[in-house]
Design a protein around this motif. Structure first.
Motif, PDB file in Angstrom:
ATOM      1  N   ASP A 224       0.840  -1.201   0.000  1.00  0.00           N
ATOM      2  CA  ASP A 224       0.000   0.000   0.000  1.00  0.00           C
ATOM      3  C   ASP A 224       0.875   1.251   0.000  1.00  0.00           C
ATOM      4  O   ASP A 224       2.103   1.178  -0.013  1.00  0.00           O
TER       5      ASP A 224
ATOM      6  N   ARG B 231      -5.318  -4.816  -7.031  1.00  0.00           N
ATOM      7  CA  ARG B 231      -6.489  -5.450  -6.417  1.00  0.00           C
ATOM      8  C   ARG B 231      -6.138  -6.763  -5.718  1.00  0.00           C
ATOM      9  O   ARG B 231      -6.855  -7.215  -4.824  1.00  0.00           O
TER      10      ARG B 231
ATOM     11  N   ARG C  99      -3.765  -7.185  -3.727  1.00  0.00           N
ATOM     12  CA  ARG C  99      -3.138  -6.923  -2.431  1.00  0.00           C
ATOM     13  C   ARG C  99      -3.998  -7.428  -1.275  1.00  0.00           C
ATOM     14  O   ARG C  99      -3.500  -7.626  -0.152  1.00  0.00           O
ATOM     15  N   ASN C 100      -5.258  -7.670  -1.528  1.00  0.00           N
ATOM     16  CA  ASN C 100      -6.142  -8.124  -0.444  1.00  0.00           C
ATOM     17  C   ASN C 100      -5.749  -9.504   0.092  1.00  0.00           C
ATOM     18  O   ASN C 100      -6.245  -9.908   1.148  1.00  0.00           O
TER      19      ASN C 100
ATOM     20  N   GLU D 127      -4.444  -9.167   3.547  1.00  0.00           N
ATOM     21  CA  GLU D 127      -5.470  -8.907   4.551  1.00  0.00           C
ATOM     22  C   GLU D 127      -6.155 -10.213   4.938  1.00  0.00           C
ATOM     23  O   GLU D 127      -6.444 -10.446   6.118  1.00  0.00           O
ATOM     24  N   ARG D 128      -6.402 -11.062   3.969  1.00  0.00           N
ATOM     25  CA  ARG D 128      -7.004 -12.360   4.272  1.00  0.00           C
ATOM     26  C   ARG D 128      -6.040 -13.226   5.081  1.00  0.00           C
ATOM     27  O   ARG D 128      -6.460 -14.000   5.946  1.00  0.00           O
TER      28      ARG D 128
END
Length: 281
Positions: A189, A239, A241-242, A245-246
């Motif tokens: 990010d 997109r 990059r999530n 987070e998971r």
């Protein structure tokens, strides 16, 4: 198999990675001990509250600390990653980020290391508005599995640890060849957007997708033609990059990781490493 214990498939994968027993009297059954350690980490309970079916809590704690200090958990994680790489099961689009973990009051009582020539130990605890916290810096592959883990105090800036996190990626080869250390592509990010980081990544030949911060965009436009061109940015790649987070969400299902109860950074890093290992399994 009871709740929070290793499945037969997980144990079959782990038992070959455990170190051999020491000389002397036979040690406690490895599967029962490891089940007790995993149960403790998954529930966040105190060592004294681990059920008696796993044996003495002192044995569990002693084995956990021994494996944490001698690098057993790290070696097991490296072996699991090497197996996945040999099977072509690693997506080398790597995402990097960090997450804050609040420290319980029980984690604040670790003794500092002596005076004089003995250095003070860093237990990776920092004070912020939320109290005592630490931070997990993580690199994961494109399938959301940890490749590198670094634990610091909670008030440490993310971008100052990116190089250390990338240096921690060392996936060994099964057979000849050097460990793989360089991702195909890096996604982070805007907290990692700096000239120094972009220069470092270009020097290593790592393509990357990092959005610019608003102040950087404004400064470049204010300088006009002297501000240079904006860095390349691919929205479709960003997109993905999530996945990190998971990955954090899955790791924080371990209650002993989501809240830090361990007094020392060594023990808490071992907790994160063992949870990461179970994600690979």
């Amino acid at each position: 198999m009871r709740r929070h214990e290793l499945t037969d498939q997980e144990w079959d994968a782990l038992k070959e990675l455990l170190p051999p027993g020491r000389m002397g009297r036979p040690r406690e059954d490895d599967r029962r001990v490891l089940n007790g350690i995993v149960w403790k980490i998954r529930t966040g309970s105190a060592w004294r509250d681990v059920p008696e079916r796993y044996g003495s809590w002192r044995t569990l704690y002693t084995r956990f600390r021994r494996w944490a200090l001698d690098g057993t958990f790290t070696a097991m994680l490296s072996a699991a990653q090497a197996r996945a790489d040999a099977a072509g099961d690693i997506d080398w689009l790597v995402a990097v980020d960090s997450t804050i973990v609040r420290a319980h009051q029980h984690a604040a009582g670790a003794r500092k290391g002596g005076t004089g020539r003995v250095p003070v130990q860093d237990h990776a605890l920092g004070r912020s508005r939320g109290g005592l916290t630490n931070k997990i810096h993580l690199a994961c592959d494109g399938l959301g599995r940890p490749l590198s883990v670094l634990v610091t105090a909670g008030n440490v800036n993310d971008c100052t640890r990116l190089i250390q996190v990338l240096a921690g990626i060392r996936v060994a080869r099964i057979g000849p060849g050097r460990p793989r250390t360089r991702p195909d592509h890096l996604v982070t990010d805007k907290g990692y957007s700096s000239r120094a980081i972009r220069r470092y990544l270009r020097g290593r030949g790592i393509s990357h997708t990092i959005p610019e911060r608003a102040d950087q965009i404004a400064g470049r436009k204010r300088r006009g033609s002297n501000g240079g061109r904006p860095p390349a940015f691919d929205r479709d790649i960003y997109r993905r990059r999530n996945v990190i987070e998971r990955c954090f969400n899955r790791l924080k299902q371990f209650r002993g990781l989501a809240t830090r109860y361990d007094k020392t950074a060594t023990s808490y890093t071992a907790v994160v490493t063992l949870a990461s290992l179970l994600l690979w399994l």
